[in-house]
Scaffold this active site. Sequence first.
Site, PDB file in Angstrom:
ATOM      1  N   ARG A   5     -22.722  12.930  30.450  1.00 22.82           N
ATOM      2  CA  ARG A   5     -21.304  12.827  30.094  1.00 22.82           C
ATOM      3  C   ARG A   5     -20.613  11.631  30.725  1.00 22.82           C
ATOM      4  O   ARG A   5     -19.904  10.875  30.058  1.00 22.82           O
ATOM      5  CB  ARG A   5     -20.539  14.084  30.542  1.00 22.82           C
ATOM      6  CG  ARG A   5     -20.608  15.239  29.593  1.00 22.82           C
ATOM      7  CD  ARG A   5     -20.537  16.536  30.371  1.00 22.82           C
ATOM      8  NE  ARG A   5     -21.772  16.683  31.120  1.00 22.82           N
ATOM      9  CZ  ARG A   5     -22.873  17.236  30.632  1.00 22.82           C
ATOM     10  NH1 ARG A   5     -22.864  17.757  29.453  1.00 22.82           N
ATOM     11  NH2 ARG A   5     -23.988  17.286  31.320  1.00 22.82           N
ATOM     12  N   THR A   6     -20.771  11.480  32.039  1.00 20.64           N
ATOM     13  CA  THR A   6     -19.979  10.476  32.737  1.00 20.64           C
ATOM     14  C   THR A   6     -20.324   9.078  32.227  1.00 20.64           C
ATOM     15  O   THR A   6     -19.439   8.297  31.883  1.00 20.64           O
ATOM     16  CB  THR A   6     -20.204  10.585  34.261  1.00 20.64           C
ATOM     17  OG1 THR A   6     -19.966  11.938  34.648  1.00 20.64           O
ATOM     18  CG2 THR A   6     -19.269   9.672  35.026  1.00 20.64           C
ATOM     19  N   LYS A  62     -36.696  -3.165  44.715  1.00 17.12           N
ATOM     20  CA  LYS A  62     -37.314  -4.235  45.524  1.00 17.12           C
ATOM     21  C   LYS A  62     -36.714  -4.301  46.918  1.00 17.12           C
ATOM     22  O   LYS A  62     -37.023  -5.195  47.692  1.00 17.12           O
ATOM     23  CB  LYS A  62     -37.104  -5.585  44.832  1.00 17.12           C
ATOM     24  CG  LYS A  62     -37.646  -5.656  43.426  1.00 17.12           C
ATOM     25  CD  LYS A  62     -37.343  -7.024  42.829  1.00 17.12           C
ATOM     26  CE  LYS A  62     -37.799  -7.100  41.384  1.00 17.12           C
ATOM     27  NZ  LYS A  62     -37.325  -8.341  40.747  1.00 17.12           N
ATOM     28  N   ARG A 113     -22.447   5.299  40.089  1.00 15.62           N
ATOM     29  CA  ARG A 113     -22.862   6.629  40.561  1.00 15.62           C
ATOM     30  C   ARG A 113     -24.001   6.423  41.546  1.00 15.62           C
ATOM     31  O   ARG A 113     -24.965   5.709  41.257  1.00 15.62           O
ATOM     32  CB  ARG A 113     -23.324   7.520  39.416  1.00 15.62           C
ATOM     33  CG  ARG A 113     -23.952   8.816  39.942  1.00 15.62           C
ATOM     34  CD  ARG A 113     -24.153   9.860  38.900  1.00 15.62           C
ATOM     35  NE  ARG A 113     -22.880  10.448  38.480  1.00 15.62           N
ATOM     36  CZ  ARG A 113     -22.785  11.491  37.666  1.00 15.62           C
ATOM     37  NH1 ARG A 113     -23.874  12.052  37.180  1.00 15.62           N
ATOM     38  NH2 ARG A 113     -21.599  11.971  37.332  1.00 15.62           N
ATOM     39  N   HIS A 124     -16.038  12.948  43.120  1.00 23.83           N
ATOM     40  CA  HIS A 124     -16.228  12.594  41.714  1.00 23.83           C
ATOM     41  C   HIS A 124     -14.826  12.535  41.117  1.00 23.83           C
ATOM     42  O   HIS A 124     -14.418  13.398  40.338  1.00 23.83           O
ATOM     43  CB  HIS A 124     -17.095  13.659  41.038  1.00 23.83           C
ATOM     44  CG  HIS A 124     -17.637  13.290  39.694  1.00 23.83           C
ATOM     45  ND1 HIS A 124     -17.162  12.223  38.950  1.00 23.83           N
ATOM     46  CD2 HIS A 124     -18.623  13.852  38.956  1.00 23.83           C
ATOM     47  CE1 HIS A 124     -17.848  12.161  37.815  1.00 23.83           C
ATOM     48  NE2 HIS A 124     -18.730  13.136  37.792  1.00 23.83           N
TER      49      HIS A 124
HETATM   50  C1  NCD Z   1     -21.306  16.873  37.744  1.00 20.83           C
HETATM   51  C2  NCD Z   1     -21.796  15.889  38.784  1.00 20.83           C
HETATM   52  O1  NCD Z   1     -22.544  14.971  38.449  1.00 20.83           O
HETATM   53  O2  NCD Z   1     -21.359  16.036  39.909  1.00 20.83           O
HETATM   54  N1  NCD Z   1     -21.575  16.478  36.444  1.00 20.83           N
HETATM   55  C3  NCD Z   1     -20.681  15.697  35.754  1.00 20.83           C
HETATM   56  O3  NCD Z   1     -20.449  14.544  36.070  1.00 20.83           O
HETATM   57  N2  NCD Z   1     -20.022  16.279  34.734  1.00 20.83           N
HETATM   58  C4  NCD Z   1     -21.691  18.271  38.029  1.00 20.83           C
HETATM   59  C5  NCD Z   1     -23.119  18.646  38.226  1.00 20.83           C
HETATM   60  O4  NCD Z   1     -24.012  17.796  38.213  1.00 20.83           O
HETATM   61  O5  NCD Z   1     -23.364  19.848  38.398  1.00 20.83           O
END
Ligand code: NCD
Length: 307
Positions: A54-55, A84, A105, A133
Amino acid sequence: MNWKHVVSVRQFDRADLERIFEVAREMRVVRRYGGSRELAGRMMVSLFYEPSTRTRVSFEAAMNYLGGAVSGTESARQFSSAAKGETLEDTIRILSGYSDVIVLRHDKAGAAERAAKVSEVPIINAGDGVGEHPTQALLDLFTITEELGRPDGLTITLLGDLKHGRTVHSLARLLTRYGARLRFVAPPTLRLPGEVREELLAAGMDVYETEQIQEVLPSSDVLYVTRIQKERFESAEHFDAVRSIYRVTPETMRLAQQKMIVMHPLPRVDELAQEVDEDPRAAYIRQARNGLYVRMALLRLLLGGPV
Ligand code: NCD
Protein backbone atom coordinates in the site's frame (compact mmCIF):
# COMPACT_ATOMS: atom_id res chain seq x y z
CA MET A 1 3.14 24.85 7.90
CA ASN A 2 6.78 25.21 8.81
CA TRP A 3 8.10 21.74 8.14
CA LYS A 4 10.21 20.56 5.24
CA HIS A 5 10.25 16.81 5.93
CA VAL A 6 7.65 14.34 7.22
CA VAL A 7 9.61 12.45 9.87
CA SER A 8 7.37 12.17 12.93
CA VAL A 9 3.77 13.03 13.74
CA ARG A 10 5.16 15.19 16.55
CA GLN A 11 5.77 17.90 13.96
CA PHE A 12 2.07 18.47 13.20
CA ASP A 13 -0.22 20.80 15.09
CA ARG A 14 -3.96 20.81 14.69
CA ALA A 15 -3.91 23.53 12.03
CA ASP A 16 -1.46 21.46 9.92
CA LEU A 17 -3.73 18.44 10.19
CA GLU A 18 -6.83 20.34 9.12
CA ARG A 19 -4.90 21.83 6.19
CA ILE A 20 -3.63 18.41 5.05
CA PHE A 21 -7.16 16.98 5.26
CA GLU A 22 -8.65 19.89 3.34
CA VAL A 23 -6.13 19.34 0.53
CA ALA A 24 -6.76 15.55 0.71
CA ARG A 25 -10.47 16.20 0.03
CA GLU A 26 -9.50 18.31 -2.99
CA MET A 27 -7.19 15.52 -4.15
CA ARG A 28 -10.09 13.04 -4.07
CA VAL A 29 -11.78 15.24 -6.66
CA VAL A 30 -8.57 15.69 -8.70
CA ARG A 31 -8.16 11.90 -8.81
CA ARG A 32 -11.79 11.42 -9.85
CA TYR A 33 -11.31 13.75 -12.82
CA GLY A 34 -8.13 12.07 -14.08
CA GLY A 35 -5.39 13.84 -12.13
CA SER A 36 -3.47 17.07 -12.75
CA ARG A 37 -0.09 18.25 -14.11
CA GLU A 38 0.77 20.24 -11.02
CA LEU A 39 3.96 18.34 -10.24
CA ALA A 40 5.11 17.91 -13.86
CA GLY A 41 8.90 17.92 -14.04
CA ARG A 42 9.23 16.82 -10.39
CA MET A 43 10.77 13.50 -9.40
CA MET A 44 9.91 11.33 -6.40
CA VAL A 45 12.33 8.58 -5.38
CA SER A 46 11.00 5.73 -3.27
CA LEU A 47 13.64 3.87 -1.31
CA PHE A 48 12.22 0.84 0.50
CA TYR A 49 14.39 -1.39 2.69
CA GLU A 50 11.34 -3.29 4.01
CA PRO A 51 8.36 -4.89 2.25
CA SER A 52 5.39 -2.73 1.33
CA THR A 53 2.33 -2.87 -0.90
CA ARG A 54 0.00 0.00 0.00
CA THR A 55 2.50 2.61 1.11
CA ARG A 56 4.84 2.36 -1.87
CA VAL A 57 2.22 1.91 -4.56
CA SER A 58 -0.06 4.64 -3.20
CA PHE A 59 2.86 7.10 -3.01
CA GLU A 60 3.90 6.26 -6.56
CA ALA A 61 0.31 6.49 -7.80
CA ALA A 62 -0.10 9.80 -5.93
CA MET A 63 2.95 11.28 -7.67
CA ASN A 64 1.70 10.04 -11.06
CA TYR A 65 -1.79 11.48 -10.55
CA LEU A 66 -0.15 14.86 -9.95
CA GLY A 67 1.85 14.60 -13.19
CA GLY A 68 5.21 13.91 -11.51
CA ALA A 69 7.74 11.16 -12.24
CA VAL A 70 8.78 8.26 -10.03
CA SER A 71 11.96 6.24 -9.61
CA GLY A 72 13.57 4.21 -6.86
CA THR A 73 14.05 0.74 -5.54
CA GLU A 74 12.16 -1.76 -3.44
CA SER A 75 14.11 -4.45 -1.58
CA ALA A 76 16.83 -1.81 -1.21
CA ARG A 77 18.72 -4.06 1.22
CA GLN A 78 19.46 -6.41 -1.72
CA PHE A 79 19.06 -4.20 -4.80
CA SER A 80 20.66 -0.90 -3.83
CA SER A 81 24.31 -0.19 -3.00
CA ALA A 82 23.40 -0.93 0.65
CA ALA A 83 24.25 -4.51 -0.40
CA LYS A 84 27.81 -3.28 -1.09
CA GLY A 85 28.03 -1.60 2.30
CA GLU A 86 27.01 1.96 1.44
CA THR A 87 25.64 3.90 4.42
CA LEU A 88 22.12 5.29 4.45
CA GLU A 89 23.57 8.81 4.66
CA ASP A 90 25.62 8.38 1.49
CA THR A 91 22.70 6.87 -0.41
CA ILE A 92 20.44 9.76 0.61
CA ARG A 93 23.03 12.42 -0.29
CA ILE A 94 23.30 10.96 -3.76
CA LEU A 95 19.57 10.38 -4.33
CA SER A 96 18.70 13.87 -3.16
CA GLY A 97 20.74 15.14 -6.10
CA TYR A 98 18.51 13.21 -8.50
CA SER A 99 15.11 14.00 -7.07
CA ASP A 100 12.73 16.48 -5.44
CA VAL A 101 11.44 14.23 -2.65
CA ILE A 102 12.50 10.88 -1.16
CA VAL A 103 10.04 8.43 0.38
CA LEU A 104 11.99 6.16 2.73
CA ARG A 105 11.03 2.94 4.49
CA HIS A 106 13.74 1.46 6.69
CA ASP A 107 14.08 -1.25 9.32
CA LYS A 108 15.78 0.96 11.95
CA ALA A 109 13.91 3.44 14.15
CA GLY A 110 15.38 6.90 13.65
CA ALA A 111 16.45 6.25 10.01
CA ALA A 112 14.19 8.96 8.59
CA GLU A 113 15.62 11.51 10.98
CA ARG A 114 19.16 10.52 9.99
CA ALA A 115 18.20 10.84 6.32
CA ALA A 116 16.59 14.27 6.85
CA LYS A 117 19.84 15.56 8.37
CA VAL A 118 21.80 14.97 5.16
CA SER A 119 19.14 15.35 2.46
CA GLU A 120 18.79 18.40 0.24
CA VAL A 121 15.19 17.48 -0.56
CA PRO A 122 12.21 16.55 1.67
CA ILE A 123 12.32 13.10 3.27
CA ILE A 124 9.02 11.37 3.90
CA ASN A 125 9.16 8.65 6.54
CA ALA A 126 7.21 5.67 5.17
CA GLY A 127 7.94 3.60 8.31
CA ASP A 128 11.18 3.37 10.31
CA GLY A 129 11.37 0.00 12.06
CA VAL A 130 9.34 0.05 15.28
CA GLY A 131 9.55 3.86 15.34
CA GLU A 132 6.89 5.74 13.43
CA HIS A 133 4.73 5.64 10.32
CA PRO A 134 3.47 9.21 10.13
CA THR A 135 1.74 9.09 6.74
CA GLN A 136 -0.23 6.03 7.87
CA ALA A 137 -1.32 7.90 11.00
CA LEU A 138 -2.42 10.84 8.84
CA LEU A 139 -4.56 8.61 6.66
CA ASP A 140 -5.91 6.87 9.76
CA LEU A 141 -6.89 10.16 11.33
CA PHE A 142 -8.33 11.37 8.02
CA THR A 143 -10.45 8.21 7.87
CA ILE A 144 -11.76 8.73 11.41
CA THR A 145 -12.63 12.33 10.53
CA GLU A 146 -14.39 11.35 7.29
CA GLU A 147 -16.32 8.49 8.89
CA LEU A 148 -17.18 9.91 12.32
CA GLY A 149 -16.21 13.58 12.42
CA ARG A 150 -13.48 15.15 14.56
CA PRO A 151 -11.98 12.68 17.05
CA ASP A 152 -12.57 14.92 20.08
CA GLY A 153 -14.54 12.92 22.62
CA LEU A 154 -14.36 9.62 20.70
CA THR A 155 -13.23 6.39 22.34
CA ILE A 156 -10.55 4.79 20.20
CA THR A 157 -9.46 1.24 20.97
CA LEU A 158 -6.18 -0.09 19.59
CA LEU A 159 -5.75 -3.85 19.60
CA GLY A 160 -2.87 -6.25 18.95
CA ASP A 161 0.88 -5.73 18.76
CA LEU A 162 1.14 -2.34 20.41
CA LYS A 163 4.81 -2.86 21.25
CA HIS A 164 6.12 -3.22 17.70
CA GLY A 165 3.31 -1.58 15.74
CA ARG A 166 4.70 1.70 14.42
CA THR A 167 1.28 2.70 13.08
CA VAL A 168 -0.02 2.51 16.66
CA HIS A 169 2.84 4.65 17.97
CA SER A 170 2.17 7.34 15.38
CA LEU A 171 -1.63 7.31 15.59
CA ALA A 172 -1.68 7.44 19.39
CA ARG A 173 0.73 10.40 19.38
CA LEU A 174 -1.29 12.18 16.71
CA LEU A 175 -4.48 11.78 18.73
CA THR A 176 -2.94 13.90 21.51
CA ARG A 177 -3.89 16.83 19.24
CA TYR A 178 -7.52 15.92 19.97
CA GLY A 179 -9.22 14.98 23.20
CA ALA A 180 -9.87 11.32 22.31
CA ARG A 181 -10.07 8.55 24.93
CA LEU A 182 -7.51 5.85 24.18
CA ARG A 183 -8.00 2.17 25.07
CA PHE A 184 -5.10 -0.21 24.49
CA VAL A 185 -5.70 -3.96 24.32
CA ALA A 186 -2.67 -6.26 24.24
CA PRO A 187 -1.09 -9.18 26.09
CA PRO A 188 1.51 -8.11 28.72
CA THR A 189 4.42 -8.86 26.35
CA LEU A 190 3.04 -6.63 23.56
CA ARG A 191 1.99 -3.57 25.57
CA LEU A 192 2.56 -0.05 24.34
CA PRO A 193 6.22 1.03 24.86
CA GLY A 194 6.73 3.02 28.07
CA GLU A 195 8.06 6.00 26.13
CA VAL A 196 4.85 6.35 24.10
CA ARG A 197 2.66 5.85 27.19
CA GLU A 198 4.59 8.62 28.98
CA GLU A 199 4.06 10.98 26.07
CA LEU A 200 0.31 10.32 26.08
CA LEU A 201 0.04 10.84 29.83
CA ALA A 202 2.15 14.00 29.70
CA ALA A 203 -0.27 15.33 27.07
CA GLY A 204 -3.13 14.69 29.52
CA MET A 205 -4.75 11.87 27.52
CA ASP A 206 -7.34 9.55 29.03
CA VAL A 207 -5.50 6.22 28.70
CA TYR A 208 -6.62 2.74 29.79
CA GLU A 209 -4.83 -0.57 29.18
CA THR A 210 -6.30 -4.06 29.37
CA GLU A 211 -5.86 -7.57 27.97
CA GLN A 212 -9.61 -8.08 27.48
CA ILE A 213 -11.22 -6.69 24.36
CA GLN A 214 -14.71 -7.35 25.83
CA GLU A 215 -14.01 -4.82 28.53
CA VAL A 216 -13.70 -1.85 26.20
CA LEU A 217 -15.40 -2.87 22.95
CA PRO A 218 -19.00 -1.87 23.82
CA SER A 219 -17.96 1.73 24.52
CA SER A 220 -15.61 2.09 21.52
CA ASP A 221 -16.29 4.35 18.53
CA VAL A 222 -13.26 3.03 16.64
CA LEU A 223 -11.62 -0.40 16.85
CA TYR A 224 -8.12 -0.22 15.33
CA VAL A 225 -6.88 -3.78 14.80
CA THR A 226 -3.19 -4.52 14.15
CA ARG A 227 -1.16 -7.48 12.96
CA ILE A 228 1.22 -9.24 15.34
CA GLN A 229 4.52 -8.05 13.81
CA LYS A 230 6.16 -11.41 13.18
CA GLU A 231 9.33 -9.89 11.70
CA ARG A 232 10.10 -8.01 14.94
CA PHE A 233 10.24 -11.05 17.26
CA GLU A 234 13.49 -12.48 18.57
CA SER A 235 12.38 -16.09 18.21
CA ALA A 236 9.67 -18.20 16.61
CA GLU A 237 8.61 -19.39 20.11
CA HIS A 238 7.94 -15.86 21.29
CA PHE A 239 5.86 -15.19 18.19
CA ASP A 240 3.97 -18.50 18.43
CA ALA A 241 3.00 -17.70 22.02
CA VAL A 242 0.97 -14.66 20.92
CA ARG A 243 0.25 -15.10 17.21
CA SER A 244 -3.41 -16.10 17.63
CA ILE A 245 -4.17 -14.20 20.79
CA TYR A 246 -6.91 -12.01 19.27
CA ARG A 247 -9.24 -12.55 16.36
CA VAL A 248 -11.99 -10.13 15.44
CA THR A 249 -14.94 -12.05 13.96
CA PRO A 250 -18.65 -11.36 13.29
CA GLU A 251 -19.16 -12.69 16.87
CA THR A 252 -16.90 -9.95 18.24
CA MET A 253 -18.82 -7.37 16.22
CA ARG A 254 -22.04 -8.26 18.09
CA LEU A 255 -20.57 -6.59 21.16
CA ALA A 256 -19.82 -3.37 19.28
CA GLN A 257 -21.97 -0.29 18.77
CA GLN A 258 -23.88 0.09 15.51
CA LYS A 259 -21.90 3.20 14.58
CA MET A 260 -18.46 1.85 15.52
CA ILE A 261 -15.92 1.51 12.70
CA VAL A 262 -13.26 -1.18 12.37
CA MET A 263 -9.91 -0.02 11.02
CA HIS A 264 -6.70 -1.88 10.19
CA PRO A 265 -3.53 -0.52 8.56
CA LEU A 266 -3.27 -3.84 6.67
CA PRO A 267 -1.90 -6.35 5.78
CA ARG A 268 -4.10 -8.55 7.95
CA VAL A 269 -3.33 -12.13 8.84
CA ASP A 270 -5.38 -14.03 11.48
CA GLU A 271 -6.41 -11.13 13.70
CA LEU A 272 -9.29 -9.99 11.50
CA ALA A 273 -11.65 -12.54 9.90
CA GLN A 274 -12.58 -12.11 6.21
CA GLU A 275 -16.26 -12.40 7.18
CA VAL A 276 -16.07 -9.02 8.90
CA ASP A 277 -15.65 -7.47 5.41
CA GLU A 278 -19.41 -7.79 4.81
CA ASP A 279 -20.16 -5.66 7.86
CA PRO A 280 -20.77 -2.01 6.86
CA ARG A 281 -18.72 -1.04 9.92
CA ALA A 282 -15.60 -2.48 8.25
CA ALA A 283 -13.75 0.70 7.18
CA TYR A 284 -10.32 -0.71 6.31
CA ILE A 285 -10.70 -0.80 2.53
CA ARG A 286 -11.97 2.80 2.54
CA GLN A 287 -9.07 3.61 4.90
CA ALA A 288 -6.48 2.22 2.45
CA ARG A 289 -8.07 4.22 -0.39
CA ASN A 290 -7.78 7.40 1.69
CA GLY A 291 -4.02 6.77 1.72
CA LEU A 292 -3.85 7.86 -1.92
CA TYR A 293 -5.57 11.22 -1.25
CA VAL A 294 -3.53 11.96 1.87
CA ARG A 295 -0.26 11.15 0.08
CA MET A 296 -1.27 13.30 -2.90
CA ALA A 297 -1.96 16.09 -0.41
CA LEU A 298 1.46 15.72 1.23
CA LEU A 299 3.29 15.76 -2.11
CA ARG A 300 1.23 18.77 -3.19
CA LEU A 301 1.98 20.64 0.03
CA LEU A 302 5.70 19.79 0.01
CA LEU A 303 6.40 20.33 -3.68
CA GLY A 304 3.60 22.35 -5.25
CA GLY A 305 3.10 26.08 -5.42
CA PRO A 306 1.00 27.98 -2.89
CA VAL A 307 -2.48 26.51 -2.32
C1 NCD B 1 1.94 -1.29 8.34
C2 NCD B 1 3.43 -1.09 8.50
O1 NCD B 1 4.18 -1.29 7.54
O2 NCD B 1 3.80 -0.68 9.58
N1 NCD B 1 1.54 -1.45 7.02
C3 NCD B 1 1.22 -0.36 6.25
O3 NCD B 1 2.06 0.46 5.91
N2 NCD B 1 -0.07 -0.20 5.92
C4 NCD B 1 1.37 -2.31 9.25
C5 NCD B 1 1.91 -3.70 9.27
O4 NCD B 1 2.88 -4.02 8.57
O5 NCD B 1 1.35 -4.50 10.02
